[in-house]
Design an enzyme around this catalytic site. Structure first.
Site, PDB file in Angstrom:
ATOM      1  N   GLU A  18     -31.426 -42.982 -73.643  1.00 10.13           N
ATOM      2  CA  GLU A  18     -31.278 -44.127 -72.729  1.00 10.13           C
ATOM      3  C   GLU A  18     -30.423 -45.251 -73.325  1.00 10.13           C
ATOM      4  O   GLU A  18     -29.529 -45.775 -72.638  1.00 10.13           O
ATOM      5  CB  GLU A  18     -32.655 -44.647 -72.308  1.00 10.13           C
ATOM      6  CG  GLU A  18     -33.300 -43.688 -71.308  1.00 10.13           C
ATOM      7  CD  GLU A  18     -34.815 -43.833 -71.199  1.00 10.13           C
ATOM      8  OE1 GLU A  18     -35.365 -44.819 -71.734  1.00 10.13           O
ATOM      9  OE2 GLU A  18     -35.439 -42.960 -70.587  1.00 10.13           O
TER      10      GLU A  18
ATOM     11  N   ASP B 125     -34.696 -52.930 -74.139  1.00  9.93           N
ATOM     12  CA  ASP B 125     -35.093 -52.298 -72.873  1.00  9.93           C
ATOM     13  C   ASP B 125     -36.571 -52.577 -72.589  1.00  9.93           C
ATOM     14  O   ASP B 125     -37.457 -52.008 -73.233  1.00  9.93           O
ATOM     15  CB  ASP B 125     -34.827 -50.786 -72.986  1.00  9.93           C
ATOM     16  CG  ASP B 125     -35.184 -50.027 -71.713  1.00  9.93           C
ATOM     17  OD1 ASP B 125     -35.825 -50.608 -70.812  1.00  9.93           O
ATOM     18  OD2 ASP B 125     -34.821 -48.842 -71.617  1.00  9.93           O
TER      19      ASP B 125
ATOM     20  N   LYS C  76     -44.044 -39.666 -66.990  1.00 10.17           N
ATOM     21  CA  LYS C  76     -43.154 -39.537 -68.152  1.00 10.17           C
ATOM     22  C   LYS C  76     -43.914 -39.673 -69.476  1.00 10.17           C
ATOM     23  O   LYS C  76     -43.515 -39.092 -70.484  1.00 10.17           O
ATOM     24  CB  LYS C  76     -42.078 -40.623 -68.045  1.00 10.17           C
ATOM     25  CG  LYS C  76     -41.004 -40.551 -69.090  1.00 10.17           C
ATOM     26  CD  LYS C  76     -39.901 -41.526 -68.717  1.00 10.17           C
ATOM     27  CE  LYS C  76     -38.844 -41.621 -69.780  1.00 10.17           C
ATOM     28  NZ  LYS C  76     -37.792 -42.556 -69.388  1.00 10.17           N
TER      29      LYS C  76
ATOM     30  N   ASP D   9     -31.420 -41.356 -64.282  1.00 13.02           N
ATOM     31  CA  ASP D   9     -32.354 -42.090 -65.152  1.00 13.02           C
ATOM     32  C   ASP D   9     -33.749 -41.745 -64.628  1.00 13.02           C
ATOM     33  O   ASP D   9     -34.155 -42.200 -63.564  1.00 13.02           O
ATOM     34  CB  ASP D   9     -32.070 -43.597 -65.038  1.00 13.02           C
ATOM     35  CG  ASP D   9     -33.141 -44.460 -65.718  1.00 13.02           C
ATOM     36  OD1 ASP D   9     -34.019 -43.901 -66.405  1.00 13.02           O
ATOM     37  OD2 ASP D   9     -33.077 -45.692 -65.560  1.00 13.02           O
TER      38      ASP D   9
END
Ligand code: AMP
Length: 584
Positions: free
Chosen positions: A148, A170, A71, A9
């Protein structure tokens, strides 16, 4: 030797690596035992490359030598400057991946070449390609990139033959996504996704920071925002206070020697309640719930079509998140996998499947029951003394520690009874009482004196309970051994009996014994609670009632001692009738 494929992850705030071996998923810890690597990269004072915690530590003081949240820039054609050198986003991500690869190799004692890496569902082709390249730079063959929310769904539902629709909520440090995922046979598909990649726990920290800055301005007429050093401490204190408020109703923020004013050292000491904090972040939570509805509409579904709600990301530990989700969708979110780790775990499940490993359910240690206490509150529209107040919810990963606040109900109240129950029923008396104690000597103050009750449940099923008068620190505690095992045993007995019953009548008797044992326990608990209440009301009763009550209390005690359930029940019924009229 078969190929090992690791699952990664690669997160905006944190990253993790996991593997599936012999049907079991392990999130791999580094040598210090840490499973979570902050996604920070930096160059230290001596030109050394820092990854994770050390880079995170230097971030606020030396931002020019540290990179965070790379990211957000994956797939962009840009260079970030780090201590005078220039790096592409892929290269920075590769440094993080290289560290995770090394952690896995160290743990496994062999080299690792292949990985599955997760990306957000909304990542474009260019962003996915950049992630692949980062893997290659780190020396990894990226065998698959998966979404994800898909990974989260895999971690929860590693193997189901059924069709399910799952809402994956999330909320991380800096991003928020909600996805509707469908699992059918072996096909996992993201039906719709929505979110805000600039919303997360960092914003929650910032609200607390604002509050502290204002407080210091008001109290000391001093603007701390000018000082990086002070703000670094305040940021840390705010984040830590936020985490504490996930488990406790209040937190005290203490920072000594924060600065000097006219030669006098200034300390910060301020209490923040969960309630105040929830007000601060309410707008953000509203925004996430709007996104939930947009994602549902995008998938052409309504709340009732959703079978499960999965929580992913550290910020979902904030209790108001699941409370509001429940309020909105009328379904309890799942909490049985660590929300920080479930994406990496799902990546490992996918990696294992590709490597040919057999996969069964991902096992974690969770509490199979809810634990809580009772309080006077409304139940079915009436005031009732035994309303169940859950403190540790079923399916919470262990170990867990939770505290809730309670308030005395009348002026001058100097004692409180703390009863601990295991079960799910709203009426505490329909749950199983597993312990009780009385706290005496509270201050003689008006009703509303705060008493906190803390429950700590460890992996061995030992439940530590303590109650504490907030203002004085007066406290009392008990330890209940086998809080889980005792009842798992009971449940196991029932299951065993069920299975045994399929093979012949002999086992049927066992079912009865199990059932009778728990029924007796239940009747006794109810009876004891009633006796206690009757004793409190004796003074209020007429002479005639009082005599009847004393007789019935004796009947109940004798019945319990003799194990005569019928006698106990008869006396309980009559006593309850008398109390009903006394109470009204
Ligand atoms: P993630 O990006 O999923 O790793 O989530 C990181 C975010 O979760 C950060 O903002 C953390 O401050 C937040 N977080 C971690 N633990 C807790 C907690 N116990 N309560 C509230 N927020 C938390």
């Amino acid at each position: 030797m078969s190929d090992i494929i690791i699952g990664i992850d690669l997160g905006t705030t944190n990253s993790e690596v996991a593997i599936l071996k012999e049907g079991k998923v392990t999130v791999i810890p580094d040598r210090e035992g840490r499973k979570i690597l902050p996604s920070f990269v930096g160059i230290g004072e001596h030109g050394d490359v820092l990854v994770g915690e050390p880079a995170h530590n230097q971030y606020i003081l030396y931002p020019e030598r540290t990179v965070k949240s790379i990211k957000r820039h994956m797939g962009e054609d840009l260079r970030v400057e780090l201590a005078g050198q220039h790096f592409s986003p892929q290269e920075i991500s590769a440094i993080i991946l290289k560290r995770l690869k090394a952690t896995a190799e160290d743990y496994l004692g062999r080299s690792v070449q292949k990985a599955v890496i997760t990306v957000p569902a909304y990542f474009s082709d260019a962003q996915r390609q950049a992630t692949r390249e980062a893997g290659e730079i780190a020396g990894l063959d990226v065998v698959r990139i998966i979404n994800e929310p898909t990974a989260a769904a895999l971690a929860y539902e590693a193997k189901t033959g059924t069709r399910k629709r799952i809402l994956v909520y999330d909320l991380g440090g800096g991003t928020f996504d909600v996805s509707v995922v469908s699992i059918e046979d072996d096909v996992v598909e993201v039906l719709a996704s929505h979110g805000n990649n600039r919303l997360g726990g960092d914003d929650f920290d910032a609200r607390i920071v604002d509050h502290l800055v204002e407080h210091i301005k008001r109290e000391h007429d001093f603007d701390i925002t000018e000082s990086r050093q002070i703000m670094a401490r305040i940021n840390r204190a705010a984040e830590s206070a936020k985490r504490t408020l996930s488990d406790q109703p209040f937190v005290r923020i203490d920072e000594e020697y924060l600065f000097e004013k006219e030669g006098t050292p200034i300390h910060l000491s301020l209490e923040l309640s969960r309630y105040e904090y929830e007000q601060m972040i309410a707008g953000y939570i509203d925004e996430t719930l709007e996104a939930v509805h947009i994602a549902l509409r995008g998938a052409n579904l309504t709340a009732s079509d959703i079978d499960e709600i999965l929580l992913v990301g550290g910020s979902t530990r904030t209790p108001v998140v699941s409370e509001r989700l429940f309020g909105e969708l009328r379904k309890e979110p799942h909490r049985n996998i660590d929300p920080d780790l479930c994406v990496a775990m799902g990546a490992a499940v996918q990696a294992g499947v590709i490597a040919g490993e057999s996969v069964s359910a991902v096992l974690v240690d969770i509490t199979p029951y809810t634990y809580g206490t009772s309080a006077i509150a409304e139940l079915d529209g009436e005031l009732y003394p035994y309303v169940y107040v859950p403190i540790i919810r079923k399916n919470t990963p262990l170990p867990v520690s939770k505290t809730e606040a309670f308030y005395t109900s009348f002026d001058g109240q100097q004692e409180v009874d703390v009863r601990i129950y295991q079960g799910e029923a709203p009426d505490a008396l329909n749950n199983i009482e597993i312990g009780e104690f009385r706290v005496k000597g509270l201050r003689k103050v008006p009703a509303g004196n705060t008493v906190t009750v803390s429950l700590d449940l460890d992996l061995n099923g030992i439940l530590h309970v303590s109650a504490r008068e907030k203002d004085t620190g007066l406290s009392k505690s008990i330890t209940i051994n086998n809080a889980i095992a005792r009842f798992q045993g009971e449940e196991m007995g029932a299951a065993k009996a069920r299975i045994d019953a399929l093979f012949g009548p002999a086992a049927g008797a066992e079912t009865l014994v199990e059932g009778a044992a728990s029924e007796r326990h239940h009747t006794e608990v109810k009876a004891r609670a009633l006796v206690e209440k009757a004793e409190r009301l004796l003074e209020k009763a007429s002479e005639e009632d009082r005599e009847d009550m004393i007789d019935l209390i004796e009947d109940i005690r004798d019945g319990i001692a003799a194990g005569d359930l019928q006698a106990v029940e008869t006396a309980v019924e009559r006593l309850a009738d008398i109390l009903y009229y006394l109470d009204t």
